[in-house]
Enzyme design. Sequence first.
Site, PDB file in Angstrom:
ATOM      1  N   SER A 147       0.870  -1.178   0.000  1.00 32.39           N
ATOM      2  CA  SER A 147       0.000   0.000   0.000  1.00 32.39           C
ATOM      3  C   SER A 147       0.904   1.223   0.000  1.00 32.39           C
ATOM      4  O   SER A 147       1.833   1.323  -0.803  1.00 32.39           O
ATOM      5  CB  SER A 147      -0.946  -0.066   1.200  1.00 32.39           C
ATOM      6  OG  SER A 147      -1.752   1.078   1.286  1.00 32.39           O
ATOM      7  N   TYR A 161      -5.230   8.150  -5.969  1.00 35.03           N
ATOM      8  CA  TYR A 161      -4.209   7.202  -5.501  1.00 35.03           C
ATOM      9  C   TYR A 161      -4.545   6.648  -4.115  1.00 35.03           C
ATOM     10  O   TYR A 161      -4.528   5.432  -3.904  1.00 35.03           O
ATOM     11  CB  TYR A 161      -2.855   7.907  -5.490  1.00 35.03           C
ATOM     12  CG  TYR A 161      -1.696   7.043  -5.063  1.00 35.03           C
ATOM     13  CD1 TYR A 161      -1.249   6.005  -5.872  1.00 35.03           C
ATOM     14  CD2 TYR A 161      -1.034   7.278  -3.857  1.00 35.03           C
ATOM     15  CE1 TYR A 161      -0.168   5.215  -5.492  1.00 35.03           C
ATOM     16  CE2 TYR A 161       0.046   6.502  -3.472  1.00 35.03           C
ATOM     17  CZ  TYR A 161       0.480   5.475  -4.286  1.00 35.03           C
ATOM     18  OH  TYR A 161       1.541   4.701  -3.907  1.00 35.03           O
ATOM     19  N   LYS A 165      -5.189   2.731  -2.650  1.00 36.23           N
ATOM     20  CA  LYS A 165      -4.308   2.133  -1.648  1.00 36.23           C
ATOM     21  C   LYS A 165      -5.059   1.778  -0.361  1.00 36.23           C
ATOM     22  O   LYS A 165      -4.674   0.848   0.355  1.00 36.23           O
ATOM     23  CB  LYS A 165      -3.122   3.061  -1.362  1.00 36.23           C
ATOM     24  CG  LYS A 165      -2.147   3.181  -2.543  1.00 36.23           C
ATOM     25  CD  LYS A 165      -1.492   1.846  -2.866  1.00 36.23           C
ATOM     26  CE  LYS A 165      -0.382   1.955  -3.897  1.00 36.23           C
ATOM     27  NZ  LYS A 165       0.263   0.648  -4.157  1.00 36.23           N
TER      28      LYS A 165
HETATM   29  N1  LIG Z   1       8.042   5.157  -4.630  1.00 38.22           N
HETATM   30  C1  LIG Z   1       7.254   5.587  -3.662  1.00 38.22           C
HETATM   31  O1  LIG Z   1       7.354   6.729  -3.197  1.00 38.22           O
HETATM   32  C2  LIG Z   1       6.213   4.677  -3.096  1.00 38.22           C
HETATM   33  C3  LIG Z   1       5.685   3.619  -3.826  1.00 38.22           C
HETATM   34  N2  LIG Z   1       4.693   2.834  -3.279  1.00 38.22           N
HETATM   35  C4  LIG Z   1       4.132   1.723  -4.054  1.00 38.22           C
HETATM   36  O2  LIG Z   1       5.145   0.765  -4.296  1.00 38.22           O
HETATM   37  C5  LIG Z   1       4.913   0.117  -5.537  1.00 38.22           C
HETATM   38  C6  LIG Z   1       6.148   0.229  -6.405  1.00 38.22           C
HETATM   39  O3  LIG Z   1       6.426   1.585  -6.601  1.00 38.22           O
HETATM   40  P1  LIG Z   1       7.765   2.101  -7.302  1.00 38.22           P
HETATM   41  O4  LIG Z   1       8.847   1.158  -7.035  1.00 38.22           O
HETATM   42  O5  LIG Z   1       7.893   3.518  -6.947  1.00 38.22           O
HETATM   43  O6  LIG Z   1       7.284   2.024  -8.841  1.00 38.22           O
HETATM   44  P2  LIG Z   1       8.072   1.916 -10.230  1.00 38.22           P
HETATM   45  O7  LIG Z   1       7.269   2.740 -11.181  1.00 38.22           O
HETATM   46  O8  LIG Z   1       9.507   2.210 -10.090  1.00 38.22           O
HETATM   47  O9  LIG Z   1       7.872   0.376 -10.609  1.00 38.22           O
HETATM   48  C7  LIG Z   1       6.590  -0.103 -10.864  1.00 38.22           C
HETATM   49  C8  LIG Z   1       6.669  -1.546 -11.283  1.00 38.22           C
HETATM   50  O10 LIG Z   1       5.346  -2.051 -11.490  1.00 38.22           O
HETATM   51  C9  LIG Z   1       5.223  -2.530 -12.832  1.00 38.22           C
HETATM   52  N3  LIG Z   1       3.855  -2.282 -13.277  1.00 38.22           N
HETATM   53  C10 LIG Z   1       3.201  -1.108 -13.311  1.00 38.22           C
HETATM   54  N4  LIG Z   1       1.971  -1.255 -13.807  1.00 38.22           N
HETATM   55  C11 LIG Z   1       1.835  -2.587 -14.099  1.00 38.22           C
HETATM   56  C12 LIG Z   1       0.800  -3.372 -14.648  1.00 38.22           C
HETATM   57  N5  LIG Z   1      -0.368  -2.832 -15.021  1.00 38.22           N
HETATM   58  N6  LIG Z   1       0.993  -4.705 -14.820  1.00 38.22           N
HETATM   59  C13 LIG Z   1       2.173  -5.256 -14.458  1.00 38.22           C
HETATM   60  N7  LIG Z   1       3.182  -4.570 -13.933  1.00 38.22           N
HETATM   61  C14 LIG Z   1       3.027  -3.242 -13.754  1.00 38.22           C
HETATM   62  C15 LIG Z   1       6.282  -1.766 -13.617  1.00 38.22           C
HETATM   63  O11 LIG Z   1       6.711  -2.409 -14.794  1.00 38.22           O
HETATM   64  P3  LIG Z   1       6.004  -2.116 -16.243  1.00 38.22           P
HETATM   65  O12 LIG Z   1       5.742  -0.648 -16.304  1.00 38.22           O
HETATM   66  O13 LIG Z   1       6.985  -2.613 -17.249  1.00 38.22           O
HETATM   67  O14 LIG Z   1       4.752  -2.932 -16.243  1.00 38.22           O
HETATM   68  C16 LIG Z   1       7.402  -1.746 -12.590  1.00 38.22           C
HETATM   69  O15 LIG Z   1       8.063  -2.999 -12.550  1.00 38.22           O
HETATM   70  C17 LIG Z   1       3.668   0.771  -6.126  1.00 38.22           C
HETATM   71  O16 LIG Z   1       2.551  -0.013  -5.804  1.00 38.22           O
HETATM   72  C18 LIG Z   1       3.612   2.111  -5.423  1.00 38.22           C
HETATM   73  O17 LIG Z   1       2.303   2.608  -5.361  1.00 38.22           O
HETATM   74  C19 LIG Z   1       4.232   3.047  -2.013  1.00 38.22           C
HETATM   75  C20 LIG Z   1       4.717   4.061  -1.253  1.00 38.22           C
HETATM   76  C21 LIG Z   1       5.750   4.950  -1.732  1.00 38.22           C
HETATM   77  C1  LIG Z   2       0.397   6.847  10.373  1.00 38.69           C
HETATM   78  C2  LIG Z   2       1.283   7.258   9.251  1.00 38.69           C
HETATM   79  C3  LIG Z   2       1.972   8.573   9.542  1.00 38.69           C
HETATM   80  C4  LIG Z   2       2.612   9.091   8.310  1.00 38.69           C
HETATM   81  C5  LIG Z   2       3.081  10.508   8.410  1.00 38.69           C
HETATM   82  C6  LIG Z   2       2.504  11.354   7.337  1.00 38.69           C
HETATM   83  C7  LIG Z   2       3.518  12.007   6.455  1.00 38.69           C
HETATM   84  C8  LIG Z   2       2.930  12.307   5.122  1.00 38.69           C
HETATM   85  C9  LIG Z   2       3.947  12.803   4.133  1.00 38.69           C
HETATM   86  C10 LIG Z   2       3.572  12.515   2.719  1.00 38.69           C
HETATM   87  C11 LIG Z   2       3.421  11.060   2.445  1.00 38.69           C
HETATM   88  C12 LIG Z   2       3.124  10.758   1.017  1.00 38.69           C
HETATM   89  C13 LIG Z   2       3.236   9.290   0.819  1.00 38.69           C
HETATM   90  C14 LIG Z   2       2.957   8.876  -0.574  1.00 38.69           C
HETATM   91  C15 LIG Z   2       3.968   7.880  -1.032  1.00 38.69           C
HETATM   92  C16 LIG Z   2       3.561   7.233  -2.297  1.00 38.69           C
HETATM   93  O1  LIG Z   2       2.888   6.261  -2.277  1.00 38.69           O
HETATM   94  C17 LIG Z   2       3.960   7.851  -3.593  1.00 38.69           C
HETATM   95  N1  LIG Z   2       5.176   8.568  -3.494  1.00 38.69           N
HETATM   96  C18 LIG Z   2       4.055   6.785  -4.661  1.00 38.69           C
HETATM   97  O2  LIG Z   2       4.750   7.204  -5.797  1.00 38.69           O
END
Ligand SMILES: NC(=O)C1=CN([C@@H]2O[C@H](COP(=O)(O)OP(=O)(O)OC[C@H]3O[C@@H](n4cnc5c(N)ncnc54)[C@H](OP(=O)(O)O)[C@@H]3O)[C@@H](O)[C@H]2O)C=CC1
Ligand SMILES: CCCCCCCCCCCCCCCC(=O)[C@@H](N)CO
Length: 273
Positions: A147, A161, A165
């Site tokens: 998530s 978004y 999540k």
């Molecule tokens: N980076 C952040 O700040 C945060 C990220 N998250 C979550 O973590 C996860 C990974 O994020 P992050 O590493 O940043 O993302 P990236 O964009 O770097 O990587 C995403 C991955 O998911 C794959 N993907 C996306 N869409 C599909 C699809 N429809 N079918 C199959 N594969 C798919 C992509 O490959 P391809 O495009 O080739 O399919 C890639 O491998 C996500 O769920 C994101 O919401 C959560 C909190 C914070």
């Molecule tokens: C109980 C939890 C306490 C948390 C403290 C709150 C702080 C909020 C700051 C901003 C957070 C934004 C996160 C989104 C991350 C994400 O999913 C995307 N970056 C994906 O690409």
Amino acid sequence: KPLALPGAHVVVTGGSSGIGKCIAIECYKQGAFITLVARNEDKLLQAKKEIEKHSINDKQVVLCISVDVSQDYSQVENVIKQAQEKLGPVDMLVNCAGMSLAGKFEDLEVSTFERLMSVNYLGSVYPSRAVIATMKERRVGRVVFVSSQAGQLGLFGYTAYSSSKFAIRGLAEALQMEVKPYNVYVTVAYPPDTDTPGFAKENQTKPLETRLISETTSVCKPEQVAKQIVKDAIVVTMGLFRTIALFYLGSFDSIVRRCMMQKAKSETIDKTA
Ligand SMILES: NC(=O)C1=CN([C@@H]2O[C@H](COP(=O)(O)OP(=O)(O)OC[C@H]3O[C@@H](n4cnc5c(N)ncnc54)[C@H](OP(=O)(O)O)[C@@H]3O)[C@@H](O)[C@H]2O)C=CC1
Ligand SMILES: CCCCCCCCCCCCCCCC(=O)[C@@H](N)CO
């Protein structure tokens, strides 16, 4: 008991980039066999090469599967079957495929709400649905959902978004209650902003308010986030919120267990009759 990663088959959706790739590396370093699931084949092969650098024995395999996890359930079910034929039953599934698009509610296209719900939510339902029956039968398994902090708090710019999540949390908690008697464990990770290609892309569309809110916390390294996610999946512990809910969940779990025993009993009666 903790899941033994050496020799285990771990499927990572979104395993070709960012957090998912780091999760795959972390598991591979501990001796697991890996199936990477994502759409783009070049990125998959690139990630496979990078992961293979961390092998600890010459039996380990990294399998790549190109599929969109959000499009068609039967497609997802098929590729999971293929992966199981090659590397055996799935011991751990990590649902990490996902994407983010930020913007004010009225500025986001309606299609963005549909897209994020389908990739982030249904894209976690389909692979999980494809592995869970076998995990229950084998009395072995871990299902990890990724998530976000934005899956605990609704924040400016994240109307599309955050809701996708939040949905994952409902799915995970309900599923956990169903599969616990079968020794299958479900965990949910709520990562903060993490330095990945996905995060860089998200930053291109972030409204000022969202950016300022984000900047109140620091950006994490994907290796660090991945390490924590794998650790939490292997040794399942209870967080503070779960402890408060413990009384209720405990009594609900006993209802589920009672029903399971009742069912088993009536099945043996049916057989002996
Ligand atoms: N980076 C952040 O700040 C945060 C990220 N998250 C979550 O973590 C996860 C990974 O994020 P992050 O590493 O940043 O993302 P990236 O964009 O770097 O990587 C995403 C991955 O998911 C794959 N993907 C996306 N869409 C599909 C699809 N429809 N079918 C199959 N594969 C798919 C992509 O490959 P391809 O495009 O080739 O399919 C890639 O491998 C996500 O769920 C994101 O919401 C959560 C909190 C914070
Ligand atoms: C109980 C939890 C306490 C948390 C403290 C709150 C702080 C909020 C700051 C901003 C957070 C934004 C996160 C989104 C991350 C994400 O999913 C995307 N970056 C994906 O690409």
